[in-house]
Design a protein around this motif. Structure first.
Motif, PDB file in Angstrom:
ATOM      1  N   ASP A  77       0.839  -1.209   0.000  1.00  0.00           N
ATOM      2  CA  ASP A  77       0.000   0.000   0.000  1.00  0.00           C
ATOM      3  C   ASP A  77       0.866   1.248   0.000  1.00  0.00           C
ATOM      4  O   ASP A  77       0.634   2.196  -0.753  1.00  0.00           O
ATOM      5  CB  ASP A  77      -0.892   0.020   1.246  1.00  0.00           C
ATOM      6  CG  ASP A  77      -2.166  -0.791   1.035  1.00  0.00           C
ATOM      7  OD1 ASP A  77      -2.359  -1.282  -0.086  1.00  0.00           O
ATOM      8  OD2 ASP A  77      -2.929  -0.929   2.001  1.00  0.00           O
ATOM      9  N   HIS A  80       2.608   2.157  -3.201  1.00  0.00           N
ATOM     10  CA  HIS A  80       1.778   2.567  -4.337  1.00  0.00           C
ATOM     11  C   HIS A  80       2.328   3.881  -4.885  1.00  0.00           C
ATOM     12  O   HIS A  80       2.757   4.755  -4.121  1.00  0.00           O
ATOM     13  CB  HIS A  80       0.327   2.744  -3.876  1.00  0.00           C
ATOM     14  CG  HIS A  80      -0.654   2.896  -4.992  1.00  0.00           C
ATOM     15  ND1 HIS A  80      -0.830   4.065  -5.663  1.00  0.00           N
ATOM     16  CD2 HIS A  80      -1.499   1.995  -5.558  1.00  0.00           C
ATOM     17  CE1 HIS A  80      -1.763   3.908  -6.585  1.00  0.00           C
ATOM     18  NE2 HIS A  80      -2.183   2.658  -6.540  1.00  0.00           N
ATOM     19  N   THR A  82       1.318   6.721  -5.731  1.00  0.00           N
ATOM     20  CA  THR A  82       0.883   8.012  -5.171  1.00  0.00           C
ATOM     21  C   THR A  82       0.525   7.926  -3.692  1.00  0.00           C
ATOM     22  O   THR A  82       0.572   8.928  -2.988  1.00  0.00           O
ATOM     23  CB  THR A  82      -0.341   8.547  -5.940  1.00  0.00           C
ATOM     24  OG1 THR A  82      -1.396   7.571  -5.871  1.00  0.00           O
ATOM     25  CG2 THR A  82       0.010   8.815  -7.396  1.00  0.00           C
ATOM     26  N   TRP A  83       0.154   6.764  -3.212  1.00  0.00           N
ATOM     27  CA  TRP A  83      -0.327   6.656  -1.839  1.00  0.00           C
ATOM     28  C   TRP A  83       0.756   6.958  -0.817  1.00  0.00           C
ATOM     29  O   TRP A  83       0.461   7.425   0.277  1.00  0.00           O
ATOM     30  CB  TRP A  83      -0.919   5.272  -1.597  1.00  0.00           C
ATOM     31  CG  TRP A  83      -2.216   5.081  -2.329  1.00  0.00           C
ATOM     32  CD1 TRP A  83      -2.812   5.955  -3.175  1.00  0.00           C
ATOM     33  CD2 TRP A  83      -3.063   3.939  -2.274  1.00  0.00           C
ATOM     34  NE1 TRP A  83      -3.982   5.442  -3.670  1.00  0.00           N
ATOM     35  CE2 TRP A  83      -4.170   4.181  -3.123  1.00  0.00           C
ATOM     36  CE3 TRP A  83      -2.991   2.729  -1.600  1.00  0.00           C
ATOM     37  CZ2 TRP A  83      -5.186   3.268  -3.308  1.00  0.00           C
ATOM     38  CZ3 TRP A  83      -4.024   1.805  -1.779  1.00  0.00           C
ATOM     39  CH2 TRP A  83      -5.106   2.078  -2.627  1.00  0.00           C
ATOM     40  N   SER A  87       0.063   9.419   2.246  1.00  0.00           N
ATOM     41  CA  SER A  87       0.095   8.888   3.612  1.00  0.00           C
ATOM     42  C   SER A  87       0.790   9.830   4.590  1.00  0.00           C
ATOM     43  O   SER A  87       0.547   9.768   5.798  1.00  0.00           O
ATOM     44  CB  SER A  87       0.775   7.525   3.628  1.00  0.00           C
ATOM     45  OG  SER A  87       2.147   7.638   3.272  1.00  0.00           O
ATOM     46  N   HIS A  90      -1.867  11.606   6.497  1.00  0.00           N
ATOM     47  CA  HIS A  90      -2.985  10.739   6.882  1.00  0.00           C
ATOM     48  C   HIS A  90      -3.786  11.309   8.055  1.00  0.00           C
ATOM     49  O   HIS A  90      -5.023  11.399   7.983  1.00  0.00           O
ATOM     50  CB  HIS A  90      -2.452   9.345   7.231  1.00  0.00           C
ATOM     51  CG  HIS A  90      -3.529   8.362   7.540  1.00  0.00           C
ATOM     52  ND1 HIS A  90      -4.138   7.585   6.575  1.00  0.00           N
ATOM     53  CD2 HIS A  90      -4.127   8.029   8.729  1.00  0.00           C
ATOM     54  CE1 HIS A  90      -5.055   6.832   7.149  1.00  0.00           C
ATOM     55  NE2 HIS A  90      -5.063   7.064   8.458  1.00  0.00           N
ATOM     56  N   SER A 121      -6.783   9.699  -7.629  1.00  0.00           N
ATOM     57  CA  SER A 121      -5.883   8.905  -6.791  1.00  0.00           C
ATOM     58  C   SER A 121      -6.111   9.185  -5.310  1.00  0.00           C
ATOM     59  O   SER A 121      -6.056   8.278  -4.468  1.00  0.00           O
ATOM     60  CB  SER A 121      -4.428   9.215  -7.153  1.00  0.00           C
ATOM     61  OG  SER A 121      -4.135   8.806  -8.470  1.00  0.00           O
ATOM     62  N   ARG A 124      -9.142   7.262  -4.215  1.00  0.00           N
ATOM     63  CA  ARG A 124      -8.852   5.841  -4.072  1.00  0.00           C
ATOM     64  C   ARG A 124      -8.141   5.562  -2.751  1.00  0.00           C
ATOM     65  O   ARG A 124      -8.398   4.562  -2.080  1.00  0.00           O
ATOM     66  CB  ARG A 124      -8.002   5.353  -5.259  1.00  0.00           C
ATOM     67  CG  ARG A 124      -8.819   5.132  -6.528  1.00  0.00           C
ATOM     68  CD  ARG A 124      -8.022   4.337  -7.544  1.00  0.00           C
ATOM     69  NE  ARG A 124      -6.891   5.085  -8.055  1.00  0.00           N
ATOM     70  CZ  ARG A 124      -6.929   5.866  -9.126  1.00  0.00           C
ATOM     71  NH1 ARG A 124      -8.070   6.006  -9.802  1.00  0.00           N
ATOM     72  NH2 ARG A 124      -5.848   6.510  -9.537  1.00  0.00           N
ATOM     73  N   TYR A 125      -7.243   6.451  -2.376  1.00  0.00           N
ATOM     74  CA  TYR A 125      -6.553   6.309  -1.090  1.00  0.00           C
ATOM     75  C   TYR A 125      -7.555   6.370   0.064  1.00  0.00           C
ATOM     76  O   TYR A 125      -7.494   5.585   1.010  1.00  0.00           O
ATOM     77  CB  TYR A 125      -5.500   7.400  -0.932  1.00  0.00           C
ATOM     78  CG  TYR A 125      -4.790   7.383   0.405  1.00  0.00           C
ATOM     79  CD1 TYR A 125      -3.643   6.618   0.594  1.00  0.00           C
ATOM     80  CD2 TYR A 125      -5.270   8.131   1.482  1.00  0.00           C
ATOM     81  CE1 TYR A 125      -2.995   6.590   1.822  1.00  0.00           C
ATOM     82  CE2 TYR A 125      -4.636   8.108   2.707  1.00  0.00           C
ATOM     83  CZ  TYR A 125      -3.493   7.343   2.874  1.00  0.00           C
ATOM     84  OH  TYR A 125      -2.860   7.314   4.091  1.00  0.00           O
ATOM     85  N   HIS A 129      -8.117   3.468   2.859  1.00  0.00           N
ATOM     86  CA  HIS A 129      -7.560   3.653   4.194  1.00  0.00           C
ATOM     87  C   HIS A 129      -8.477   4.371   5.172  1.00  0.00           C
ATOM     88  O   HIS A 129      -8.286   4.253   6.384  1.00  0.00           O
ATOM     89  CB  HIS A 129      -6.236   4.424   4.102  1.00  0.00           C
ATOM     90  CG  HIS A 129      -5.186   3.701   3.328  1.00  0.00           C
ATOM     91  ND1 HIS A 129      -4.424   2.696   3.851  1.00  0.00           N
ATOM     92  CD2 HIS A 129      -4.789   3.832   2.036  1.00  0.00           C
ATOM     93  CE1 HIS A 129      -3.584   2.237   2.943  1.00  0.00           C
ATOM     94  NE2 HIS A 129      -3.789   2.909   1.823  1.00  0.00           N
TER      95      HIS A 129
END
Length: 451
Positions: A77, A80, A82-83, A87, A90, A121, A124-125, A129
């Motif tokens: 994860d 990824h 872009t994640w 993060s 977060h 994106s 999607r994150y 999460h």
């Protein structure tokens, strides 16, 4: 083909499908992987004693289990493309989602922190999460229905293209819709133009269909209804405001681009296009409108309506709402158009295709003009200053609007000439009296006093 990289959210999707009692082969086809991959990720669940169709398992619980069974996916994860960048924020994202939308969170991170990922994106994150926070922002609180006769919601919607048999042209057809918020009884009127005349006549037809008026009318921010879509100062089209006053309803414009302000009229649009419009042919606009009246009374009025627990809107309307409406006024509203023309040095102002004279003292000012089917009225600061019979085109002049000395010749009044001569002196009065004794009109040109 490149090998697919799995992350936690992908495995959750596989498990959710499997737990819903779908065969592994069917799950593989749905999520786009082979059967062996599905078997790999389902195996720990089977080993843990989970059986498809068992007690409900939330996506949050699935996420916890997947991270426990496949710890390498947590690292994946963060790797990824872009994640990993997202993060870093977060905890801030989680806190911000309690008060603002996901789009606003992304925009602020982009502008303030230099976040370079796309909105897609970023979303999607969030789904992977922070699913609970995302779901909280999507919750819609359904408002209670207003009491009978309290509210109607109004909007325009696009019906489709229509081949006009008279001209052979394809034309766009729009539909005016009014829905009573309590009973869900509906009125529709197909139109070829969304101008002011169509807007006014549709309201009148709707209120006559219901045989009454609601206390409040919620409308969209169309130019035909609202000139300035401001939350605290919505400036209504003056003709529409006059119509509302005549029928005794309060016009309440919805906020711009906020369809949830009028959901009861937004939701039926697809139903109207399918049930009334699709696959039907009409000979004229009038034929559409006649068919719409029958459809409103017999089809839409008799449908089973889920918000009414399956009852028919027409039945509910007759039972509880018809008597709660404001009665129609004794006279129908006479359509009038308002404008603010300038009075020019020739003392005329243009309304429509006609020039109308105004008293000369209003030169250079803008007046409020109300044009009805029979008269044109001019107002200054709310006071009526002039009324003319309406004329389709051309010029309408009242010579009394000019300063008297400017129109002596045009007025052709021998009495005025004698009075003016007497003001000058006795000798002048005798001369003018003698000149006007024979062929007075012919000699007026020679005595254009200061014209």
């Amino acid at each position: 083909m490149a090998r697919r990289t799995f992350v936690v959210v992908d495995v959750i999707e596989i498990l959710v499908h499997w737990y819903a009692q779908r065969a592994k082969a069917e799950v593989a086809r749905s999520v786009g992987v082979d059967r062996e991959t599905v078997a790999k990720y389902v195996a720990p669940a089977e080993a843990a004693g989970l059986v498809p169709g068992g007690p409900p398992v939330s996506r949050e619980r699935w996420a916890e289990l997947v991270r426990e069974w496949f710890p390498e996916l947590v690292v994946a994860d963060l790797r990824h493309p872009t994640w990993a960048e997202i993060s870093r924020f977060h905890e801030r994202i989680k806190a911000d989602l309690e008060t603002i939308t996901a789009t606003t969170v992304w925009q602020r991170l982009r502008d303030e922190e230099g976040l370079s990922v796309s909105l897609a994106s970023f979303r999607r994150y969030l789904y992977a999460h922070l699913p609970e926070e995302v779901a909280r922002g999507q919750v819609t609180v359904r408002r209670d229905d207003p009491p009978p006769g309290a509210e109607a919601q109004v909007d325009y919607g696009f019906l489709g293209m229509w081949l006009d048999p008279a001209t052979g042209r394809r034309r766009k057809v729009w539909v005016f819709v009014m829905v009573l918020s309590c009973s869900r009884h509906m009125f529709i009127r197909p139109v070829l133009r969304m101008d002011l005349a169509a807007w006014i006549s549709a309201h009148i037809a709707a209120w006559e269909f219901f045989a009454g008026v609601t206390a409040r009318t919620v409308i969209d921010n169309l130019r035909t209804g609202v000139l300035k879509p401001d939350l605290y100062d919505p400036k209504l089209n003056r003709t529409y405001g006059e119509l509302a006053t005549h029928y005794g309803t309060l016009v309440d414009p919805a906020r711009a681009a906020k369809p949830k302000d009028k959901p009861r009229v937004e939701n039926p649009m697809a139903y109207i296009r399918d049930s009334f419009w699709a696959g039907r042919e009409f000979a004229s606009e009038a034929a559409m409108q006649d068919a719409a009246l029958v459809w409103c009374a017999e089809v839409a009025g008799g449908r089973q309506c889920r918000p009414l627990e399956g009852a028919a809107p027409a039945v509910v309307f007759e039972a509880i709402e018809a008597d709660a409406l404001i009665p129609l006024p004794a006279q129908r509203y006479e359509m009038a158009r308002w404008s603010t023309p300038m009075v020019y040095p020739d003392i005329h102002a243009k309304v429509g295709r006609t020039l109308y004279s105004l008293p000369w003292r209003f030169i250079g000012r803008r007046l409020d003009a109300r044009e009805s089917t029979t008269t044109v009225e001019f107002f200054c600061d709310g006071q009526l200053v002039k009324t003319h019979p309406r004329k389709e085109r051309g010029k309408q002049t009242d010579w009394n609007d000019y300063p008297p000395e400017k129109v002596a010749f045009f007025m052709r009044t021998p009495a005025w000439c004698r009075k003016r001569a007497a003001d000058i002196g006795g000798g002048c009065a005798e001369l003018v009296a003698e000149l006007l004794s024979v062929n007075a009109l012919y000699r007026l040109f020679a005595m254009n006093w200061g014209a």
